[in-house]
Scaffold this motif. Structure first.
Motif: not given
Length: 628
Positions: A72-73, A75-77, A80, A84, A219-220, A277, A281
């Motif tokens: 997930r980190l 693919t984060r924009r 954000d 996490i 952000r996601t 989140e 994902g």
């Protein structure tokens, strides 16, 4: 050995070494690169024991959660928050599990290149509330792992989306939820739970929606409260709604849709947003699998439709040369149904790849067969089409050329012979002999002209180029003219004409009718070599005019009454050597008759007094409209 690798800044190194919280960093292959003294105190392993090796602190049952956070980190924009935070458990060296809160971030170099991940571990207070929170958190993570496994095993897109929505409600405790798909500048609600069924499939403007705001923020995930003015398609459909949690789902690194969690009762916290989140994902991966599978199914269905609708026979052979696919055209061409063809070899010879093979089937059908190889699978695609008509036309062309050369050679040879005789022996010949030679040349030249005319008419008829003019004309006058011309052509034949007194005008083409009747009379002379009466009649039958041409000749063999109107065909009783011709006369007759809306047929004639039967040709034309 120090617990920090590749940290060259003395101050940064000192900060890590002196930090009260455990700091653990791993590279892209999950090998430990940083293990500070606080990590030694928290987990029991020394830096010397773990550096350069896989981290020993992650339990197997929590490995999926650990990997999901790292993924997930990635693919984060930007924007954000860069980290996490999760509450979970980790191993101590003595085998017990300890409750920790982990803040995980990407570890990058000065140029932005990925070095790995770094986690800061905070101990959790050992009281009942903290233990309950940790246990619940662990339960939710385990459930998330089960849900993810279930999603990845499903390939139907609609089912995947429904399961994602159901999992959203279960994991976050939301009162309602839905999945919206991004379609250009619109959003479409494709899956939902806890909302009116009438909303399924409804759309909303992307730009003014929560999804649009989230996309613009970079952000996601986000939370939105009821005090905010939001024109979203599902915002006001749940009574008492106070909070919306929203998470973007990506497909091939592009926004595909978003998960909505709607809350009208319980409060929403950090845990719910984090679970949303993570689920969003994983939803992107599951949706990607389902979309890819649907595309494969669609492509195969498209290929199957193309094969099934092809006019050519198509067979797909495996590496052993056995049929695996057999389309409807293959069944029609060979007469072999798919259930008999599949699993067996082709019912005809297989050509070499890239070469065309023309071969006959037992049914008499001729095929052109071509084979091509599918390099990826080693299979062969065999295409075969019916070329029987082309083969017959080719044979007819050969027959036409052979017959024409024979028919042309005879009059040309005669003309050449007599012309040579006159040229070299003119003075030696008597006047009567010279006249006879010239008459023979004229007669043969006339025959040659008629033969050429028949060939040209036959070619035009075969190309559908016969032009006729449909109008009212005097059929009796046409017949009188034709009969008058033929009466002087043979001393053996007696041509008679019988026309009904009340014969009305005909509707058709006078010139075409003249040619038709002339050809019928020519055939009557040809196939009654011993002479006799040739009777031409005309009368009315209802809305038609019937013209008959009856001879006392050799007749037509049974079964040939239809064939004689085909190109290059003569009745079996018609010996080419005896009567000549190339079999185009009656073909032209039929084409000219049909072109003006008429009909032509052949029948046995009634027996004459001397026992001869002969042939009756019947021409039918329409009566003129004003004579109906």
């Amino acid at each position: 050995m120090t617990g920090v690798q590749s940290v060259h800044d003395p101050i940064a190194r000192a900060v890590i070494e002196c930090a009260a919280d455990a700091i653990v960093a791993v590279d892209e292959r999950s090998r430990v690169t940083v293990w500070n003294p606080a990590a030694e105190r928290m987990f029991g392993w020394t830096a010397q024991e773990v550096l350069g090796r896989l981290s020993p602190i992650v339990p197997d049952e929590l490995m999926a959660e650990h990997n999901a956070v790292q993924e997930r980190l990635l693919t984060r924009r930007e924007g954000d928050g860069g980290q996490i935070s999760i509450a979970t458990r980790r191993f101590h060296r003595d085998g017990r599990l300890i409750d920790v809160l982990i803040d995980t971030s990407l570890l990058k170099d000065r140029d932005g290149g990925l070095l790995g991940w770094v986690g800061v571990y905070h101990p959790v207070e050992d009281d009942e509330a903290a233990q309950h929170h940790t246990a619940e958190r662990a339960r939710l993570v385990r459930r998330l792992n089960d849900i993810v496994a279930d999603l990845n095993a499903e390939l139907d897109l609609g089912t995947v989306l429904d399961r994602i929505t159901g999992a959203l409600i279960e994991l976050t405790g939301a009162d309602a939820g839905g999945f919206v798909r991004i379609e250009g500048d619109r959003l479409r609600l494709v899956s939902m739970s806890g909302l009116p069924e009438r909303m399924r499939g409804t759309t909303a403007d992307l730009r003014s929606s929560l999804v649009g705001e989230l996309l613009r923020s970079g952000r996601t995930v986000r939370l939105a409260t009821g005090e905010q003015r939001l024109g979203d398609l599902i915002w006001s459909e749940l009574e008492g709604l106070h909070t919306v949690a929203l998470g973007l789902s990506f497909l091939q690194n592009k926004p595909y849709g978003a998960l909505y969690a709607l809350f009208s009762g319980r409060k929403v916290g950090h845990t719910e947003l984090e679970l949303l989140e993570l689920l969003a994902g994983h939803a992107g991966v599951a949706v990607g699998n389902a979309v890819a599978y649907a595309e494969v199914v669609r492509q195969r269905a498209h290929e199957r439709a193309v094969i099934d609708s092809s006019a050519d026979g198509i067979a797909v052979l495996d590496r052993d040369g056995l049929v695996r696919q057999w389309n409807p055209a293959a069944h029609a061409l060979t007469g072999i149904p798919p259930e008999e063809a599949v699993g067996r070899r082709l019912p005809f010879e297989l050509p070499k790849v890239g070469e065309m093979l023309t071969l006959p089937l037992e049914s008499g059908v001729w095929l052109n067969v071509l084979a091509a190889e599918i390099e990826e699978t080693g299979e062969l695609v065999v295409d075969f089409r019916d070329v029987t008509e082309a083969k017959a036309l080719e044979e007819a062309k050969d027959l036409f050329l052979a017959t024409t050369s024979h028919e042309l050679r005879t009059p040309v040879t005669v003309v050449q012979g007599y012309a040579s005789t006159l040229t070299h022996r003119w003075d030696e010949l008597a006047d009567a002999d010279r006249r006879a030679a010239v008459a023979t040349i004229a007669d043969r030249a006339q025959s040659l002209g008629r033969l050429v005319e028949h060939l040209l008419r036959g070619a035009r008829a075969g190309a559908d180029e016969l032009a006729v003019t449909i109008e009212t004309f005097d059929l009796a006058k046409v017949l009188e003219g034709v009969v008058a011309g033929f009466r002087s052509l043979s001393d053996l034949h007696r041509v008679e004409l019988e026309i009904a007194d009340d014969l009305p005008p005909a509707r058709g083409d006078a010139l075409a009718t003249d040619i038709v009747v002339g050809q019928l009379l020519e055939n009557a002379f040809k196939y009654s070599p011993d002479g006799g009466r040739v009777l031409v009649t005309a009368h009315r039958e209802g809305g038609e005019l019937v013209v008959g041409v009856v001879d006392e000749g050799i007749g037509i063999a049974p079964g040939d009454h239809e064939r004689i109107f085909e190109r290059f065909v003569q009745g079996e009783a018609g010996d080419r050597r005896r009567f000549g011709g190339v079999g185009l006369g009656l073909y032209i007759v039929k084409r000219l008759t049909e072109a003006q809306g008429g009909q032509i047929s052949a029948h046995p004639a009634s027996p004459a007094e001397d026992g001869r039967t002969g042939t009756r040709m019947c021409l039918r034309l329409a009566v003129a409209d004003d004579a109906q």
